[in-house]
Design an enzyme around this catalytic site. Structure first.
Site, PDB file in Angstrom:
ATOM      1  N   ASN A  10       5.935 -40.054  -7.558  1.00 38.49           N
ATOM      2  CA  ASN A  10       5.171 -39.015  -6.862  1.00 38.49           C
ATOM      3  C   ASN A  10       4.658 -39.526  -5.531  1.00 38.49           C
ATOM      4  OD1 ASN A  10       5.281 -37.136  -9.010  1.00 38.49           O
ATOM      5  ND2 ASN A  10       3.508 -38.071  -9.994  1.00 38.49           N
ATOM      6  N   GLY A  38       3.024 -41.942  -9.165  1.00 37.93           N
ATOM      7  CA  GLY A  38       3.900 -41.532 -10.268  1.00 37.93           C
ATOM      8  C   GLY A  38       3.794 -42.615 -11.329  1.00 37.93           C
ATOM      9  N   ASN A  42       4.528 -46.519 -10.692  1.00 33.48           N
ATOM     10  CA  ASN A  42       3.387 -47.447 -10.800  1.00 33.48           C
ATOM     11  C   ASN A  42       3.667 -48.539 -11.835  1.00 33.48           C
ATOM     12  OD1 ASN A  42       1.995 -45.793  -9.032  1.00 33.48           O
ATOM     13  ND2 ASN A  42       0.806 -44.760 -10.616  1.00 33.48           N
ATOM     14  N   GLY A 213     -10.717 -47.287 -23.165  1.00 34.66           N
ATOM     15  CA  GLY A 213     -11.654 -47.310 -22.035  1.00 34.66           C
ATOM     16  C   GLY A 213     -12.597 -48.497 -22.127  1.00 34.66           C
ATOM     17  N   GLY A 216     -12.374 -51.225 -24.884  1.00 40.36           N
ATOM     18  CA  GLY A 216     -11.308 -52.229 -24.934  1.00 40.36           C
ATOM     19  C   GLY A 216      -9.990 -51.662 -25.413  1.00 40.36           C
ATOM     20  N   ASP A 238     -12.183 -46.659  -8.908  1.00 39.91           N
ATOM     21  CA  ASP A 238     -11.151 -45.623  -9.061  1.00 39.91           C
ATOM     22  C   ASP A 238     -10.271 -46.010 -10.258  1.00 39.91           C
ATOM     23  OD1 ASP A 238      -9.033 -43.883  -8.848  1.00 39.91           O
ATOM     24  OD2 ASP A 238      -8.547 -44.341  -6.768  1.00 39.91           O
ATOM     25  N   THR A 240      -7.604 -44.479 -11.275  1.00 40.00           N
ATOM     26  CA  THR A 240      -6.208 -44.032 -11.178  1.00 40.00           C
ATOM     27  C   THR A 240      -5.254 -45.218 -11.338  1.00 40.00           C
ATOM     28  OG1 THR A 240      -7.011 -42.487  -9.508  1.00 40.00           O
ATOM     29  CG2 THR A 240      -4.636 -42.605  -9.813  1.00 40.00           C
ATOM     30  N   ALA A 241      -4.259 -45.042 -12.168  1.00 39.50           N
ATOM     31  CA  ALA A 241      -3.203 -46.042 -12.416  1.00 39.50           C
ATOM     32  C   ALA A 241      -3.652 -47.244 -13.248  1.00 39.50           C
ATOM     33  CB  ALA A 241      -2.557 -46.531 -11.117  1.00 39.50           C
ATOM     34  N   ALA A 242      -4.877 -47.230 -13.742  1.00 42.08           N
ATOM     35  CA  ALA A 242      -5.320 -48.362 -14.564  1.00 42.08           C
ATOM     36  C   ALA A 242      -4.435 -48.488 -15.814  1.00 42.08           C
ATOM     37  CB  ALA A 242      -6.777 -48.183 -14.963  1.00 42.08           C
ATOM     38  N   GLY A 243      -4.077 -47.335 -16.402  1.00 41.72           N
ATOM     39  CA  GLY A 243      -3.201 -47.369 -17.584  1.00 41.72           C
ATOM     40  C   GLY A 243      -1.809 -47.879 -17.234  1.00 41.72           C
ATOM     41  N   ASP A 244      -1.311 -47.501 -16.063  1.00 40.63           N
ATOM     42  CA  ASP A 244       0.020 -47.967 -15.634  1.00 40.63           C
ATOM     43  C   ASP A 244       0.003 -49.475 -15.402  1.00 40.63           C
ATOM     44  OD1 ASP A 244       0.781 -45.289 -15.616  1.00 40.63           O
ATOM     45  OD2 ASP A 244       0.216 -45.031 -13.515  1.00 40.63           O
ATOM     46  N   GLY A 279      -7.127 -46.072  -4.998  1.00 41.99           N
ATOM     47  CA  GLY A 279      -5.688 -45.764  -4.953  1.00 41.99           C
ATOM     48  C   GLY A 279      -4.984 -46.114  -6.245  1.00 41.99           C
TER      49      GLY A 279
HETATM   50  O1  RIB Z   1      -1.159 -42.695 -13.571  1.00 40.52           O
HETATM   51  C1  RIB Z   1      -1.462 -42.393 -12.245  1.00 40.52           C
HETATM   52  C2  RIB Z   1      -0.415 -41.505 -11.659  1.00 40.52           C
HETATM   53  O2  RIB Z   1      -0.434 -40.266 -12.316  1.00 40.52           O
HETATM   54  C3  RIB Z   1      -0.584 -41.171 -10.202  1.00 40.52           C
HETATM   55  O3  RIB Z   1       0.002 -42.119  -9.352  1.00 40.52           O
HETATM   56  C4  RIB Z   1      -0.008 -39.775 -10.092  1.00 40.52           C
HETATM   57  O4  RIB Z   1       1.153 -39.718  -9.322  1.00 40.52           O
HETATM   58  C5  RIB Z   1       0.232 -39.320 -11.526  1.00 40.52           C
HETATM   59  O5  RIB Z   1       1.549 -39.389 -11.881  1.00 40.52           O
END
Ligand code: RIB
Length: 298
Positions: A10, A38, A42, A213, A216, A238, A240-244, A279
């Site tokens: 993405n 995406g 990621n 979360g 743990g 942020d 975002t993407a912590a799981g990735d 980010g």
């Molecule tokens: O897991 C985070 C991602 O979820 C973001 O980068 C976004 O693109 C969505 O796919």
């Protein structure tokens, strides 16, 4: 063992806000940035930054060709990325002051992946190789079945939760890496305490890694063993993407033959760094950063 990610790409439009926009409201953001994201992309980046040999397959539109340079620059093989007539997937991401996010997806080319694409992505891959899926592309049913038929080790991160997730053959996965929201959806239970046990009963042949979360992460092995690793206390900027990031670093250690406890510990450290930065992809650390990370400094 080589690893192939078949997943989403993405373009992330990220808006920093005090509080998520509410119905009927128009607000200005504190700051705006565009990043590559995406879940598939990621995770490929996280695996590469963790030092794994990574191959990535997915679909972009003409507008996404620049993304391939970023992946290739990190050492990811992108020769299996196809170009669709549909634009690249887009994510509108709001990030609140407390670090929580909400994401609105326009799947774009990610949902133009057909069984024939899956066949071509998997050509030359088989027993002894690992494939990693999320739930952000089309033809997931076929992909899981075909990867199983070819004898690959299958990793499934069932994210995000969709209606179609519930009809996927999740039990085909050798590894299931998921958070509590995904765990609740798959077990139809809202009791966090019981999710791990319910998943264990439902998918007896699958290794389960359940992230919780600030509680743990919990591992339920198919041999009956279980482990729990606590989260690190860090300032959240942020999520975002912590799981990735967690998934990529965990799998990199498993691919290197490290034990599950070591892999969970490495992945927990990597995710703790990731949530401290803004980010999606830019916040994923390198292996060297994870090794020298001192949570006390944060
Ligand atoms: O897991 C985070 C991602 O979820 C973001 O980068 C976004 O693109 C969505 O796919």
């Amino acid at each position: 063992m080589r690893v192939l990610i078949i997943g989403s790409i993405n373009i992330d439009d990220v808006f920093a806000v005090g509080q998520f926009v509410r119905p009927g409201e128009t607000i200005s953001c504190r700051s705006y940035a565009r990043h590559v994201g995406g879940k598939g992309d990621n995770q490929a980046m996280a695996l590469a930054r963790a030092g794994a040999e990574v191959y990535f397959a997915g679909k972009i539109g003409e507008d996404g060709r620049f993304i391939l340079d970023a992946l290739a620059g990190a050492g990811v093989d992108t020769s299996r990325v196809a170009v669709s007539g549909i634009p690249t997937g887009r994510a509108i991401i709001q990030v609140q002051d407390d670090g929580q996010n909400c994401i609105l997806l326009a799947p774009g080319a990610n949902k133009d992946i057909r069984p024939a694409d899956i066949d071509s992505f998997l050509e030359g891959w088989g027993s002894g190789d690992m494939v990693v899926f999320q739930n952000e592309i089309s033809s997931m049913d076929y992909a899981l079945a075909e990867a199983g038929r070819r004898g690959l080790t299958i990793v499934l991160n069932p994210s995000p939760v969709t209606e179609s997730l519930l009809s996927l053959p999740v039990g085909r996965a050798d590894w299931l890496i998921l958070n509590e929201t995904e765990g609740q959806a798959l077990t139809d239970s809202s009791d966090v305490e019981s999710i791990a046990g319910l998943l264990r009963g439902k998918f007896p042949a699958t290794e389960i890694v359940l992230t919780l979360g600030d509680q743990g992460v919990r591992y339920e092995g198919r041999n009956g063993s279980s482990l729990q690793v606590p989260a690190l206390k860090v300032k959240v900027v942020d999520t975002t993407a912590a799981g990735d990031c967690f998934t990529g670093f965990f799998l990199a250690d498993i691919l290197e033959g490290k034990d599950v406890l070591t892999a969970l510990t490495t992945a927990t450290r990597a995710a703790a760094i990731c949530v401290g930065r803004p980010g999606a992809q830019p916040s994923i650390p390198t292996r060297a950063e994870v090794e020298t990370f001192d949570p006390e400094d944060r």
